[in-house]
Design an enzyme around this catalytic site. Structure first.
Site, short mmCIF file in Angstrom:
data_model
loop_
_atom_site.label_atom_id
_atom_site.label_comp_id
_atom_site.label_asym_id
_atom_site.label_seq_id
_atom_site.Cartn_x
_atom_site.Cartn_y
_atom_site.Cartn_z
N LYS A 93 0.54 -1.07 0.13
CA LYS A 93 0.18 0.05 0.03
C LYS A 93 1.17 1.21 -0.12
O LYS A 93 0.93 2.22 -0.61
CB LYS A 93 -1.21 -0.31 0.99
CG LYS A 93 -2.18 -0.87 1.34
CD LYS A 93 -2.77 -0.96 2.50
CE LYS A 93 -3.60 -1.86 2.45
NZ LYS A 93 -4.25 -2.78 4.36
N GLN B 107 -4.45 -1.19 9.82
CA GLN B 107 -4.65 -2.81 9.53
C GLN B 107 -5.14 -4.49 10.57
O GLN B 107 -4.49 -4.54 11.89
CB GLN B 107 -2.68 -2.60 9.06
CG GLN B 107 -2.61 -4.56 8.40
CD GLN B 107 -3.00 -4.26 6.58
OE1 GLN B 107 -3.42 -3.68 6.30
NE2 GLN B 107 -3.84 -5.93 6.88
N ASP C 264 -11.72 3.01 4.97
CA ASP C 264 -12.19 1.82 4.76
C ASP C 264 -13.37 1.85 4.88
O ASP C 264 -13.77 0.22 5.30
CB ASP C 264 -11.18 0.77 5.27
CG ASP C 264 -11.33 -0.54 3.94
OD1 ASP C 264 -12.08 -0.40 3.54
OD2 ASP C 264 -10.61 -1.70 4.45
#
Ligand code: NDP
Length: 282
Positions: free
Chosen positions: A49, A93, A116
């Site tokens: 990422k 994460q 997200d």
């Protein structure tokens, strides 16, 4: 003939588009990623990422905390990122260590930086059928790839196998918004093969290699493999690709399927949040 859906090239196109847009801005969008511990798979995901963010011209910040970090310390880090006007997008994460209350941590993210759609604020908007600030990356990437291949979702019978908060659940909501008829299956679902083999589109997000065999697939169905499984043979999906591909009309490979689309959507969401925060939206 079966079409192999090339998530990698679709993702590359999206990345190039973002890259060309970003040069127009005086400031660089900033993505902050919090990684707990040194889990090998998570570290690789985060590195990929960051690599993509750097390539595009974003600032990327990595906050790597020890596995035994306290909940309070982790919350402090999130509050600092929330308060930092230069940070536009925050990603924690997953998974987190079992000792940490995951939802408490995710709820601490400022919804306008929630890249997200992890917070109940954003997820709630999604569930109600309205627009959260941004839509979750993996489900968004799946839908974008079907759009790229002009697969009409309206009226289709679609089974989503897996009901996690990051993939299956939000994906089922987005598909329903596209007027698909959605069945969500999970580990307690009975007669899954019979159920699945009647569907126009099968999407697997289970995390078991070779789980989806030809018995789960109707002739000519679309098969989307979200799984990323580390095996002795390397990375595989949930779908027994070599045999299922002959029965499917469209199928995603692993790797180079949904994985790169997820990263492209993370970048797109970072840019969207940056624009919302700077009111560049028309
Ligand atoms: P979770 O482990 O959170 O969820 C797995 C889901 O599969 C659960 O809902 C579980 O059911 C269901 N399941 C497990 N066993 C069965 C079974 N025998 N029959 C039917 N359903 C079953 O995983 P995630 O959603 O986080 O991830 C799923 C996969 O997708 C993983 O391989 C992950 O690595 C991959 N992934 C890939 C991404 C990408 O970018 N391509 C992004 C995110 C994840 P129950 O709820 O009953 O336990």
């Amino acid at each position: 003939m079966t079409v192999i859906m090339d998530g990698k090239s679709c993702a590359d196109k999206i990345i190039e588009k973002i890259k060309s847009e970003v040069v127009q801005y005086d400031k660089k969008p900033t993505l902050a990623v919090i990684l707990i511990g040194n889990n090998h798979a998570s570290s690789i995901y985060v590195a990929n990422k960051q690599k993509k963010a750097d390539y595009i011209g974003f600032n990327s910040i990595l906050i790597n905390l020890p596995y035994d970090v306290s909940e309070n310390n982790l919350l402090e880090q999130i509050y600092k990122l929330n308060d930092n006007p230069d940070v536009n997008a925050i990603l924690v994460q997953l998974p987190l260590p079992k000792t940490i209350n995951q939802q408490k941590i995710l709820e601490a993210i400022d919804p306008i930086k929630d890249v997200d759609c992890f917070t109940s604020y954003n997820f709630g908007w999604l569930a109600l059928g309205y627009n959260p600030y941004v839509v979750p990356c993996t489900p968004k990437g799946i839908i974008r790839l079907t759009d790229e291949y002009k697969i009409d979702l309206e009226g289709k019978n679609i089974i989503v196998i897996g009901r996690s908060n990051i993939v299956g659940k939000p994906l089922s909501l987005l598909l329903e918004q596209r007027n698909a008829t959605v069945t969500v299956a999970h580990s307690k679902t009975k007669n899954l093969t019979a159920l699945s083999s009647s569907q126009d589109i099968v999407i697997s997000a289970v995390g078991i290699p070779d789980f989806i065999t030809t018995e789960y697939i109707k002739e000519g169905a679309v098969v989307i493999d979200v799984g990323i499984n580390r095996t002795d043979k390397g990375i595989t999906g949930d779908v027994k690709f070599d045999e299922v591909k002959d029965k499917a009309s469209f199928i995603t490979p692993v790797p180079k399927g949904i994985g790169p689309m997820t990263i492209a959507m993370l970048m797109e969401n970072t840019l969207e949040l940056f624009k919302i925060q700077h009111s560049f939206i028309n």
